[in-house]
Design a protein around this motif. Structure first.
Motif, mmCIF file in Angstrom:
data_model
loop_
_atom_site.group_PDB
_atom_site.id
_atom_site.type_symbol
_atom_site.label_atom_id
_atom_site.label_comp_id
_atom_site.label_asym_id
_atom_site.label_seq_id
_atom_site.Cartn_x
_atom_site.Cartn_y
_atom_site.Cartn_z
ATOM 1 N N VAL A 112 93.877 84.961 43.696
ATOM 2 C CA VAL A 112 93.419 83.574 43.943
ATOM 3 C C VAL A 112 92.913 83.481 45.370
ATOM 4 C CG1 VAL A 112 94.238 81.352 43.815
ATOM 5 C CG2 VAL A 112 94.712 82.615 42.043
ATOM 6 N N PHE A 113 93.813 83.671 46.209
ATOM 7 C CA PHE A 113 93.391 83.607 47.394
ATOM 8 C C PHE A 113 92.197 84.343 48.294
ATOM 9 C CE2 PHE A 113 98.102 82.489 48.177
ATOM 10 C CZ PHE A 113 97.672 81.128 47.959
ATOM 11 N N VAL A 114 91.970 85.426 47.579
ATOM 12 C CA VAL A 114 90.731 86.251 48.049
ATOM 13 C C VAL A 114 89.466 85.417 47.462
ATOM 14 C CG1 VAL A 114 89.491 88.083 47.303
ATOM 15 C CG2 VAL A 114 91.529 88.442 48.208
ATOM 16 N N VAL A 115 89.432 84.994 46.361
ATOM 17 C CA VAL A 115 88.368 84.229 45.827
ATOM 18 C C VAL A 115 88.021 82.890 46.684
ATOM 19 C CG1 VAL A 115 87.524 82.853 43.628
ATOM 20 C CG2 VAL A 115 88.762 85.001 43.439
ATOM 21 N N GLU A 116 89.186 82.299 46.721
ATOM 22 C CA GLU A 116 89.077 80.989 47.659
ATOM 23 C C GLU A 116 88.495 81.148 49.026
ATOM 24 O OE1 GLU A 116 88.962 76.902 48.204
ATOM 25 O OE2 GLU A 116 89.195 78.051 45.911
ATOM 26 N N ALA A 117 89.118 82.312 49.564
ATOM 27 C CA ALA A 117 88.809 82.573 51.042
ATOM 28 C C ALA A 117 87.385 82.942 51.159
ATOM 29 C CB ALA A 117 89.476 83.745 51.379
ATOM 30 N N ILE A 118 86.788 83.823 50.229
ATOM 31 C CA ILE A 118 85.139 84.080 50.139
ATOM 32 C C ILE A 118 84.305 82.728 50.017
ATOM 33 C CG2 ILE A 118 83.393 84.991 48.751
ATOM 34 C CD1 ILE A 118 85.601 87.303 48.041
ATOM 35 N N ASP A 119 84.909 81.953 49.274
ATOM 36 C CA ASP A 119 84.172 80.632 49.118
ATOM 37 C C ASP A 119 84.008 79.910 50.502
ATOM 38 O OD1 ASP A 119 82.947 78.543 47.482
ATOM 39 O OD2 ASP A 119 84.568 77.255 47.855
ATOM 40 N N ARG A 120 85.335 79.697 51.140
ATOM 41 C CA ARG A 120 85.352 78.986 52.447
ATOM 42 C C ARG A 120 84.597 79.891 53.419
ATOM 43 N NH1 ARG A 120 90.067 75.103 53.474
ATOM 44 N NH2 ARG A 120 90.274 73.936 51.533
ATOM 45 N N PHE A 121 84.524 80.962 53.456
ATOM 46 C CA PHE A 121 83.846 81.905 54.308
ATOM 47 C C PHE A 121 82.596 81.330 54.407
ATOM 48 C CE2 PHE A 121 82.152 85.490 56.401
ATOM 49 C CZ PHE A 121 82.880 85.685 57.711
ATOM 50 N N ARG A 122 81.880 81.263 53.135
ATOM 51 C CA ARG A 122 80.492 80.801 52.989
ATOM 52 C C ARG A 122 80.112 79.526 53.529
ATOM 53 N NH1 ARG A 122 79.868 83.380 46.933
ATOM 54 N NH2 ARG A 122 79.649 85.671 47.282
ATOM 55 N N ASN A 123 81.099 78.540 53.214
ATOM 56 C CA ASN A 123 81.084 77.007 53.238
ATOM 57 C C ASN A 123 82.282 76.604 54.134
ATOM 58 O OD1 ASN A 123 78.576 76.705 51.743
ATOM 59 N ND2 ASN A 123 80.036 77.427 50.121
ATOM 60 N N PRO A 124 82.620 76.969 55.496
ATOM 61 C CA PRO A 124 83.546 76.653 56.143
ATOM 62 C C PRO A 124 83.937 74.964 56.343
ATOM 63 C CG PRO A 124 82.266 77.261 57.429
ATOM 64 C CD PRO A 124 81.657 77.582 56.334
ATOM 65 N N PRO A 125 85.285 74.502 55.763
ATOM 66 C CA PRO A 125 85.157 73.058 56.341
ATOM 67 C C PRO A 125 85.781 73.107 57.619
ATOM 68 C CG PRO A 125 87.044 73.903 54.839
ATOM 69 C CD PRO A 125 86.059 75.002 55.203
ATOM 70 N N ASP A 126 85.812 71.531 57.906
ATOM 71 C CA ASP A 126 86.163 71.342 59.563
ATOM 72 C C ASP A 126 87.816 71.422 59.363
ATOM 73 O OD1 ASP A 126 83.960 70.577 60.381
ATOM 74 O OD2 ASP A 126 84.132 68.678 59.774
ATOM 75 N N VAL A 127 88.494 72.365 60.072
ATOM 76 C CA VAL A 127 89.576 72.853 60.217
ATOM 77 C C VAL A 127 90.579 72.222 61.550
ATOM 78 C CG1 VAL A 127 91.416 74.710 60.168
ATOM 79 C CG2 VAL A 127 89.419 74.749 58.682
ATOM 80 N N SER A 128 91.464 71.697 61.465
ATOM 81 C CA SER A 128 92.312 71.340 62.756
ATOM 82 C C SER A 128 93.176 72.233 63.249
ATOM 83 C CB SER A 128 93.285 69.993 62.434
ATOM 84 O OG SER A 128 93.852 69.620 63.475
ATOM 85 N N VAL A 184 90.422 78.878 66.232
ATOM 86 C CA VAL A 184 89.719 77.492 65.548
ATOM 87 C C VAL A 184 89.805 76.422 66.793
ATOM 88 C CG1 VAL A 184 89.694 75.487 64.306
ATOM 89 C CG2 VAL A 184 89.973 77.885 63.283
ATOM 90 N N LEU A 185 91.072 76.536 67.534
ATOM 91 C CA LEU A 185 91.239 75.582 68.422
ATOM 92 C C LEU A 185 90.622 75.828 69.760
ATOM 93 C CD1 LEU A 185 92.997 72.939 69.470
ATOM 94 C CD2 LEU A 185 94.707 74.563 70.257
ATOM 95 N N PHE A 186 90.160 77.092 70.045
ATOM 96 C CA PHE A 186 89.822 77.310 71.420
ATOM 97 C C PHE A 186 88.167 77.834 71.141
ATOM 98 C CE2 PHE A 186 94.531 78.125 72.258
ATOM 99 C CZ PHE A 186 94.491 77.180 73.016
ATOM 100 N N THR A 187 87.747 78.199 70.049
ATOM 101 C CA THR A 187 86.626 78.510 70.047
ATOM 102 C C THR A 187 85.686 77.840 69.083
ATOM 103 O OG1 THR A 187 86.852 80.034 68.266
ATOM 104 C CG2 THR A 187 87.187 81.003 70.446
ATOM 105 N N GLY A 188 86.222 77.113 68.096
ATOM 106 C CA GLY A 188 85.787 76.262 67.218
ATOM 107 C C GLY A 188 85.149 76.839 66.003
ATOM 108 N N TRP A 189 85.494 78.167 65.694
ATOM 109 C CA TRP A 189 85.138 79.141 64.691
ATOM 110 C C TRP A 189 86.047 78.929 63.724
ATOM 111 C CZ3 TRP A 189 86.283 84.644 62.880
ATOM 112 C CH2 TRP A 189 84.991 84.770 62.144
ATOM 113 N N ALA A 190 85.389 78.059 62.667
ATOM 114 C CA ALA A 190 86.382 77.686 61.394
ATOM 115 C C ALA A 190 86.509 78.903 60.436
ATOM 116 C CB ALA A 190 85.576 76.291 60.786
ATOM 117 N N ARG A 191 85.703 79.468 60.318
ATOM 118 C CA ARG A 191 85.783 80.958 59.462
ATOM 119 C C ARG A 191 86.941 81.803 59.769
ATOM 120 N NH1 ARG A 191 80.266 80.481 59.778
ATOM 121 N NH2 ARG A 191 79.022 80.141 57.534
ATOM 122 N N ALA A 192 87.596 81.761 60.880
ATOM 123 C CA ALA A 192 88.820 82.259 61.141
ATOM 124 C C ALA A 192 89.977 82.136 60.203
ATOM 125 C CB ALA A 192 89.290 82.049 62.803
#
Length: 318
Positions: A112-128, A184-192
């Protein structure tokens, strides 16, 4: 010909010690369960606010951690019941069912997490990143303490080991999430966040595979890990007066409960009872096999090769 059947089992004192150990294991597991449930509720709230898949996957994993511990506690209670009626070994193997179910849930979550992670890697949301980092750091401390609690229980039980593996992979998940939050905090790279989720999924799959492999060995009645059946067969043939060994079987009822049965043929001048006791003691001392069923007979004189009486020989078990 003399038939001599022997069933060498644990004594009452050993059973009493086992009960005391099981009570201690239950206390450690309950302590870990309390820590996990308290933290999991807060993590879900923060994960939703921060929009972090890594945190939500951690929370879902913690839910399976809690379920694994509850299942382990139930299995321990059932396994402690004495043998009765048609259940001649009691419900000891329920612990193996628990371990196998833990392995299956780890694999299901990993997919489940692999499928969801691949989707978020393509379309990363804003992450705090700040919320993710802070929550993960607290989670590392809580999960490390819970993992330590379970490690204090008897991990020779595949049931307890299943709960431990859940917690250990969750600890790794929090470390990966903390790193992702910092990136994410220091570089802004949400795909992390998605990368961390993939790493967590891989650790789940690895732990799940180990549990499935070991539990299937028990269900398939393979010899316990670490026991060399060929070496056991050789030692049995090396006992003075043993002419042949048939139907040698070594298996586990549940983790930590090895069993052995065998049919041994002795020379006609041997004392079957004395040899049986000697062999049972040898198996207990050298291999830790306390539960043995040995059928010991005198071989027919016409079937004995005089050369066999001059020294032991090694034969592959049937």
């Amino acid at each position: 010909m003399l038939d001599d059947m022997h069933d060498h089992d644990h004594d009452h004192a050993g059973g009493h010690s086992h009960a005391i150990g099981a009570d201690a294991d239950r206390r450690w597991l309950i302590g870990a369960l309390s820590l996990i449930l308290a933290f999991m509720a807060g993590e879900v709230v923060v994960g939703l606010i921060a929009r972090s898949l890594a945190l939500l996957s951690d929370a879902a994993h913690m839910l399976t951690d809690a379920a694994a511990i509850v299942l382990a506690l139930i299995a321990m209670r059932l396994a402690a019941r004495p043998a009765k009626g048609n259940f001649t070994y009691g419900l000891r193997r329920v612990e193996i069912l628990s371990a196998q179910l833990n392995g299956v849930t780890l694999w299901a979550l990993a997919i489940v997490f692999v499928v969801e992670a691949i989707d978020r890697f393509r379309n990363p949301p804003d992450v705090s990143g700040g919320l993710v980092l802070a929550t993960a750091v607290v989670g590392i401390g809580v999960n490390a303490l819970a993992t330590w609690c379970v490690s204090r229980a008897d991990r020779r039980s595949l049931n307890v080991e299943g709960a431990f593996q859940h917690l250990l992979t969750d600890l790794f998940a929090f470390v990966a999430t903390a790193v992702a939050g910092a990136i994410v905090l220091f570089t802004g790279w949400a795909r992390a966040d998605a990368v961390a989720t993939l790493l967590v999924a891989l650790s789940m799959a690895w732990a799940g595979w180990g549990l499935l492999r070991d539990s299937w060995r028990v269900f398939l009645e393979a010899a316990p890990r670490g026991l060399d059946v060929a070496a056991i067969d050789g030692d049995l043939h090396a006992v003075d007066g043993v002419v042949d060994v048939h139907d040698l079987h070594v298996w586990e009822v549940t983790s930590g409960f090895p069993n052995l049965s065998a049919h041994l043929l002795l020379a006609s001048d041997q004392d079957c009872h004395a040899r049986r006791e000697q062999i049972a003691a040898l198996l207990a001392e050298r291999y830790g096999i306390q539960h043995t069923t040995l059928q010991v007979d005198h071989a027919q004189a016409s079937l004995i090769d005089p050369a066999e009486l001059r020294g032991p020989r090694t034969q592959t078990p049937h």
